[in-house]
Design a protein around this motif. Structure first.
Motif, short mmCIF file in Angstrom:
data_model
loop_
_atom_site.label_atom_id
_atom_site.label_comp_id
_atom_site.label_asym_id
_atom_site.label_seq_id
_atom_site.Cartn_x
_atom_site.Cartn_y
_atom_site.Cartn_z
N PHE A 174 -5.69 15.74 7.73
CA PHE A 174 -4.78 16.87 7.54
C PHE A 174 -5.32 17.90 6.54
O PHE A 174 -4.56 18.76 6.08
CB PHE A 174 -3.40 16.36 7.12
N ASN A 175 -6.60 17.80 6.22
CA ASN A 175 -7.25 18.75 5.29
C ASN A 175 -6.49 18.89 3.98
O ASN A 175 -6.22 20.02 3.52
CB ASN A 175 -7.38 20.14 5.95
N LEU A 176 -6.15 17.78 3.37
CA LEU A 176 -5.43 17.83 2.09
C LEU A 176 -6.44 17.78 0.95
O LEU A 176 -7.53 17.24 1.09
CB LEU A 176 -4.48 16.64 1.97
N GLY A 177 -6.03 18.31 -0.19
CA GLY A 177 -6.82 18.22 -1.41
C GLY A 177 -8.09 19.06 -1.40
O GLY A 177 -8.96 18.82 -2.22
N ASP A 178 -8.18 20.04 -0.48
CA ASP A 178 -9.39 20.89 -0.46
C ASP A 178 -9.32 21.96 -1.55
O ASP A 178 -8.27 22.39 -1.93
CB ASP A 178 -9.50 21.62 0.90
N CYS B 117 -6.82 4.52 3.03
CA CYS B 117 -5.69 5.22 3.67
C CYS B 117 -5.68 6.69 3.24
O CYS B 117 -5.54 7.59 4.07
CB CYS B 117 -4.37 4.57 3.29
N LEU B 118 -5.83 6.92 1.94
CA LEU B 118 -5.78 8.29 1.42
C LEU B 118 -6.94 9.12 1.96
O LEU B 118 -6.77 10.30 2.28
CB LEU B 118 -5.81 8.27 -0.11
N ALA B 119 -8.12 8.50 2.06
CA ALA B 119 -9.29 9.23 2.57
C ALA B 119 -9.05 9.67 4.01
O ALA B 119 -9.33 10.82 4.38
CB ALA B 119 -10.53 8.35 2.47
N ILE B 120 -8.49 8.79 4.81
CA ILE B 120 -8.25 9.13 6.22
C ILE B 120 -7.17 10.20 6.35
O ILE B 120 -7.31 11.16 7.11
CB ILE B 120 -7.90 7.86 7.02
N ILE B 121 -6.09 10.04 5.58
CA ILE B 121 -5.00 11.03 5.64
C ILE B 121 -5.52 12.40 5.19
O ILE B 121 -5.27 13.42 5.85
CB ILE B 121 -3.81 10.59 4.76
N SER B 122 -6.25 12.43 4.09
CA SER B 122 -6.76 13.71 3.55
C SER B 122 -7.66 14.41 4.55
O SER B 122 -7.57 15.62 4.76
CB SER B 122 -7.58 13.49 2.27
N GLN B 123 -8.55 13.61 5.15
CA GLN B 123 -9.49 14.18 6.11
C GLN B 123 -8.76 14.72 7.34
O GLN B 123 -9.01 15.83 7.79
CB GLN B 123 -10.48 13.09 6.51
N ALA C 239 0.83 -1.20 0.00
CA ALA C 239 0.00 0.00 0.00
C ALA C 239 0.87 1.26 0.00
O ALA C 239 0.56 2.23 -0.72
CB ALA C 239 -0.93 -0.01 1.21
N ALA C 240 1.94 1.25 0.79
CA ALA C 240 2.78 2.45 0.93
C ALA C 240 3.27 2.95 -0.43
O ALA C 240 3.24 4.15 -0.71
CB ALA C 240 3.97 2.15 1.84
N LYS C 241 3.70 2.00 -1.26
CA LYS C 241 4.24 2.39 -2.58
C LYS C 241 3.17 3.07 -3.43
O LYS C 241 3.49 3.94 -4.24
CB LYS C 241 4.74 1.13 -3.31
N LYS C 242 1.92 2.67 -3.26
CA LYS C 242 0.85 3.29 -4.05
C LYS C 242 0.33 4.57 -3.41
O LYS C 242 -0.17 5.47 -4.10
CB LYS C 242 -0.32 2.30 -4.20
N ILE C 243 0.40 4.63 -2.09
CA ILE C 243 -0.09 5.83 -1.39
C ILE C 243 0.76 7.04 -1.76
O ILE C 243 0.24 8.13 -1.99
CB ILE C 243 -0.08 5.61 0.14
N VAL C 244 2.08 6.85 -1.80
CA VAL C 244 2.99 7.99 -1.96
C VAL C 244 2.68 8.85 -3.19
O VAL C 244 2.45 10.05 -3.04
CB VAL C 244 4.47 7.53 -1.92
#
Ligand code: ATP
Ligand code: MG
Length: 212
Positions: free
Chosen positions: A208-212, A200-206, A19-24
């Motif tokens: 740290f308020n990323l991608g707004d 993973c991306l949904a949780i990280i974005s939420q 997953a890490a390789k795809k998350i980055v």
């Protein structure tokens, strides 16, 4: 400290590295902050040398406390060489395993005591904890089966442990999640790799308020 520190945790074969390789790259699309992927044990030149000693199948005579100290030592060096400089440069650090692995594997798996191993590692890290930890939730037998089925290389020294060792590790992780529910978030690691990455991306974005 201005960066973001995230760790991935979970049993062997739960899919963290996959997953890490795809998350980055996907996370990089969502943020102007540079994303850095690193891993434990290892992550820097000296820490990788310690990794080789820790995981070497020939080191079957290694004492459990020696192992715990080596993990704490490699973590210290990894922080100094990689994690702190990246955080100070306002980067997003994704670490494939961190402190919870020691508490689960050495504290519970090796039965050295979760509290003791936690204390040892708080000394090593000077209490540097991730802001977010994604826990890859999977029964240990499923993870081990994935590794046996798909991995070409031989198992390392910790993977060779019996199932009861891995069950203690998983139970310890569950305890840590209860104790630190704000930091540690469960991911259903039985899903497809793409679904795991999306969660993973949904949780990280939420968080740290990323991608707004
Ligand atoms: N979601 C998934 N579903 C099925 N198989 C998977 C999934 N994610 C990873 N795998 C496969 O399971 C195996 C173990 O995955 P991976 O190496 O990413 O696990 P890991 O959590 O990093 O393990 P370790 O803690 O031992 O490093 C690999 O062969 C990988 O292809
Ligand atoms: Mg891995």
């Amino acid at each position: 400290m201005t960066g973001i520190f995230i760790s991935l945790e979970g049993p062997d074969g739960s899919g963290k590295s996959t997953a890490a390789k795809k998350i980055v790259p996907q996370l990089q699309q969502l943020s102007t902050q540079e994303v850095v992927l690193t891993r434990e044990p290892g992550g820097s030149a000296i820490a990788e040398q310690l990794r080789d000693i820790i995981l070497d199948v020939h080191n079957s005579a290694m004492d459990a406390r020696t192992e715990a100290l080596l993990y704490a030592a490699q973590r210290r060096q990894h922080i100094v060489d990689v994690i702190l400089p990246a955080l100070q440069a306002n980067k997003i650090v994704l670490s494939d395993r961190y402190i919870d692995s020691s508490v689960a594997y050495q504290g519970a798996g090796r039965q050295l005591g979760m509290q003791e191993i936690c204390q040892l590692n708080l000394f090593a890290t000077q209490k540097l904890l991730p802001q977010l930890t994604l826990y890859f939730d999977i029964p240990p037998a499923v993870g081990l089966k994935r590794i046996q089925q798909k991995r070409a290389q031989a198992a390392d020294r910790l993977e060779k442990e019996q199932l009861d060792f891995h069950q203690r590790v998983t139970a310890a992780y569950q305890q840590l999640i209860k104790q630190d529910a704000d930091r540690i978030v469960k991911i259903d690691a039985l899903q497809t790799p793409d679904q795991v990455v999306a969660d993973c991306l949904a949780i990280i974005s939420q968080r740290f308020n990323l991608g707004d």
